[in-house]
Scaffold this active site. Sequence first.
Site, PDB file in Angstrom:
ATOM      1  CB  CYS A 126     -10.583 -38.870 -18.395  1.00  0.00           C
ATOM      2  SG  CYS A 126      -8.886 -38.566 -17.854  1.00  0.00           S
ATOM      3  CB  CYS A 128      -8.659 -39.116 -13.348  1.00  0.00           C
ATOM      4  SG  CYS A 128      -9.698 -37.912 -14.164  1.00  0.00           S
ATOM      5  CB  CYS A 136      -5.623 -38.908 -16.620  1.00  0.00           C
ATOM      6  SG  CYS A 136      -6.208 -37.437 -15.715  1.00  0.00           S
ATOM      7  CE  LYS A 202      -8.039 -31.637 -17.822  1.00  0.00           C
ATOM      8  NZ  LYS A 202      -8.557 -33.014 -17.730  1.00  0.00           N
ATOM      9  NE  ARG A 212      -8.130 -32.370 -10.165  1.00  0.00           N
ATOM     10  CZ  ARG A 212      -6.890 -31.960 -10.347  1.00  0.00           C
ATOM     11  NH1 ARG A 212      -6.099 -31.792  -9.303  1.00  0.00           N
ATOM     12  NH2 ARG A 212      -6.434 -31.712 -11.556  1.00  0.00           N
ATOM     13  CD  GLU A 240      -0.473 -30.421 -25.740  1.00  0.00           C
ATOM     14  OE1 GLU A 240      -1.176 -31.269 -26.318  1.00  0.00           O
ATOM     15  OE2 GLU A 240       0.288 -30.719 -24.787  1.00  0.00           O
ATOM     16  CE  LYS A 255     -10.992 -29.073 -17.479  1.00  0.00           C
ATOM     17  NZ  LYS A 255     -10.974 -30.481 -17.345  1.00  0.00           N
ATOM     18  CB  SER A 281     -15.526 -27.100 -10.812  1.00  0.00           C
ATOM     19  OG  SER A 281     -14.137 -27.342 -10.703  1.00  0.00           O
TER      20      SER A 281
END
Length: 330
Positions: A126, A128, A136, A202, A212, A240, A255, A281
């Site tokens: 990615c 980001c 992203c 996601k 983050r 998806e 996720k 997280s």
Amino acid sequence: MSTGTTTRNLFARHRRTRSSAGMRRLVRETRLSADCFMYPLFVTHGRGVREPIAPMPGCFQMSADQLGQEAREIASLGIPAVLLFGIPSQKDPMGTGAYDDAGVVQEAVRAIKDAEHELVVATDVCLCEYTDHGHCGPLDYRGEVDNDVALELLARTAVSHARAGADLVAPSAMVDGQVAAIREALDSEGHAQTPIMAYAAKYASAFFGPFRVAAESAPKFGDRRGYQMDPPNVREAMREIAADVAEGADIVMVKPALPYLDIIAAARANFDHPIAAYNVSGEYAMVKAAAANGWIDERRATLEVLTAIRRAGADIVITYHAKDAARGLE
Ligand code: PBG
Ligand code: ZN
């Protein structure tokens, strides 16, 4: 027929197989093993860095020189795989650090493979963490992710990771067509054997907050709702996943995990591909924070969470709890 007796027997019938730890083990339907775990690592620039991540107790930003020892510890716990995220020394609008052959993740891959060749090294693909705006992919004149340019840069990133020795690449940008673009680039650059684990479903989740901080990747403006999924949708997640499978994904991911167990179960029912679930997280931070306050039993809560994700149908659990959980699972 005596209803009283029947009721008593029924009552006992449910309990008979719960009477001892050994009995419970025998009839257990879901088994947790370190085999299912993938452990995320945050790799940073510099040397000698092992910086604690405040909202993720027990996790660290680590420089490449720390990773040999870390990899040996992870492997010794029986964990088969790691997933790498990079924190580059510099960020720019195009996220050039992501596809630099001398970039942080590329160096980390080499360090880990040198130290512990058998450990499966997966890399997050990615931009980001590498863009100065924190989105992203690169932005177009409207300030939105430019899909076509992003595809090309994500493909370059995946090839660069594979060239460094990555065993598995995991595109997480939610850019349409990313799996096909990466598959084609890997194949034409001599990496036809490198599998793709697609972040297929996601969601735009509040539970990414601590990550983050850890990856220094919060968007500088706006949010990711234009490209990540809307939490209320389940059928859309199946579309998806189907699209990523059609594009050549080898493993599909859901996720976050805990607030999306129904999505994992639906994915399990609809697809035969290996399914990974990312216990993100914020899910980890909740358990750690409550445990630190003495409000829950950390060990029991951790194993209950991980078991639930497996019970819902995940084959692979990507989790910051992996090392703690693996200790004593054998
Ligand atoms: C980057 C990425 C994110 C996570 C994994 N890959 C964050 C995001 O989308 O902002 C989150 C993982 C976690 O919270 O543990 N695309
Ligand atoms: Zn991203």
